[in-house]
Motif scaffolding. Structure first.
Motif, short mmCIF file in Angstrom:
data_model
loop_
_atom_site.label_atom_id
_atom_site.label_comp_id
_atom_site.label_asym_id
_atom_site.label_seq_id
_atom_site.Cartn_x
_atom_site.Cartn_y
_atom_site.Cartn_z
N PRO A 175 7.12 3.37 -29.06
CA PRO A 175 8.34 4.09 -28.45
C PRO A 175 8.01 4.30 -27.01
CG PRO A 175 7.44 4.96 -30.74
CD PRO A 175 6.55 4.05 -30.51
N GLU A 176 6.73 4.87 -26.54
CA GLU A 176 6.31 4.89 -25.09
C GLU A 176 6.88 3.97 -24.15
OE1 GLU A 176 4.10 7.52 -27.82
OE2 GLU A 176 4.60 5.78 -27.72
N TYR A 177 7.12 2.64 -24.61
CA TYR A 177 7.50 1.68 -23.93
C TYR A 177 9.01 1.43 -23.67
CZ TYR A 177 2.84 0.14 -24.62
OH TYR A 177 1.29 0.12 -24.84
N GLN A 178 9.89 2.34 -24.44
CA GLN A 178 11.15 2.23 -24.74
C GLN A 178 12.39 3.17 -24.06
OE1 GLN A 178 11.52 2.34 -28.96
NE2 GLN A 178 9.89 0.63 -29.21
N VAL A 179 13.44 2.44 -24.05
CA VAL A 179 14.62 3.50 -23.91
C VAL A 179 15.60 3.08 -24.83
CG1 VAL A 179 15.79 1.86 -21.95
CG2 VAL A 179 16.20 4.04 -21.94
N ARG A 180 16.53 4.00 -25.13
CA ARG A 180 17.49 3.83 -26.19
C ARG A 180 19.00 4.17 -25.60
NH1 ARG A 180 17.04 4.93 -32.29
NH2 ARG A 180 19.06 4.70 -33.17
N LEU A 181 19.75 3.24 -25.61
CA LEU A 181 21.14 3.35 -25.15
C LEU A 181 22.14 3.77 -26.29
CD1 LEU A 181 23.35 3.14 -23.02
CD2 LEU A 181 23.38 0.87 -23.35
#
Length: 320
Positions: free
Chosen positions: A273-279
């Motif tokens: 999760p620390e590598y991510q973004v959610r649109l």
């Protein structure tokens, strides 16, 4: 929100080599930039993609932000399919998907349409091209796509988000011993096990002949930024092509488990999760991502609600 001139010293990710490439000559533009997470992603506002397509300096500014933040989001872009195609074509030649149909009004746009008529059986494309797994697009080609411009024509009231993961950060944070082990390794990428798995045997073999797959470095050096990228994914990467370890092998059965475990470990990095973004999509939201630096995951949590997306695919060049 900050203007672009205010973000020159703002890091886009934990990657120490991310380039600072916003030219002073284009700072007069009024694009506003809001960072989405410390790792990846920026939302750009006060910009029309139709206008940007006619402005070379604005395109250069957006390209610099794209390279830095790896995925960009634009809201409220009420544009036609052809206008979307024209904007995307300013960044690269476009290519149609090798296995799926194009839009009738814009021949380089892939239609990712789901559940338009829930009463009818799903077509092959709907059944076989689910995107709810971590992947980069079409890496089974010798020249995988350079990027994508995806617009939401119609989305469900809730659900249907897309996640993006920074594979530069994924490489940077690997243990040193793993970095040493994968340096110089290559991996095979194919489409047969993904797109062909539900086909009859003869059709699957014919598809494999048409799209024979490709070999790519496990650690890709990005052609524009020079950053190192972890370049394996769960959809298309099948195995290492030059893995060996004679020193630790007692018997032949020791050889393959080590390779399988290492590949599974590398593929799993996109899910951190620390590598991510959610649109969260809305109608006329546009996402533009770098297909070499980023993997994505389209969450299939919206049941039978219709979802209509159009994707322009930026053509790439062969990877070394």
């Amino acid at each position: 929100m900050t203007k672009i001139a205010d973000i020159q010293n703002t890091p886009a990710s934990a990657s120490p080599s991310a380039p600072n490439i916003i030219r002073s000559s284009v700072r007069q533009h009024s694009i506003k930039v809001e960072l989405c997470t410390p790792a990846i992603g920026a939302e750009l506002s006060n910009v029309s993609l139709v206008d940007a397509a006619q402005d070379p300096e604005l395109i250069a500014q957006i390209r610099a932000l794209w390279l830095k933040h790896k995925v960009l989001f634009f809201r409220d872009q009420n544009i036609t399919p052809l206008e979307q195609q024209h904007f995307a074509a300013r960044f690269s030649e476009l290519e149609a998907h090798p296995l799926a149909p194009s839009h009738p009004e814009a021949d380089k746009l892939l239609m990712l349409y789901r559940n338009l008529d829930p009463s009818k059986p799903k077509s092959y494309v709907e059944k076989a091209s689910r995107e709810n797994l971590w992947h980069a697009d079409v890496t089974y080609k010798k020249a995988p796509p350079r990027g994508a411009v995806l617009r939401c024509e119609l989305g469900p009231e809730t659900g249907g988000d897309t996640l993006f993961s920074n594979m530069v950060m994924a490489y940077d944070n690997l243990p040193d011993a793993i970095k040493q082990r994968i340096e110089g390794l290559y991996a095979k990428h194919g489409a047969e096990q993904t797109f062909g798995a539900q086909l009859p045997r003869d059709e699957r073999h014919a598809m494999a002949l048409k799209t024979p797959g490709a070999e790519h470095p496990v650690v890709l050096v990005h052609p524009e930024t020079g950053e190192k990228v972890l370049f394996v994914n769960s959809a298309f990467t099948t195995h290492f092509s030059n893995f060996f370890n004679f020193e630790d092998v007692r018997y032949g059965q020791d050889f393959m488990p080590e390779a399988h475990h290492l590949m599974s470990y590398l593929i799993s990095q996109a899910a951190i999760p620390e590598y991510q973004v959610r649109l969260k999509w809305r109608t006329n939201t546009v996402a533009m991502w770098d297909n070499l630096q980023v993997q994505h995951y389209a969450v299939a949590d919206y049941g039978n609600a219709p979802r209509k997306m159009l994707r322009a695919t930026l053509a790439g060049t062969p990877l070394t």
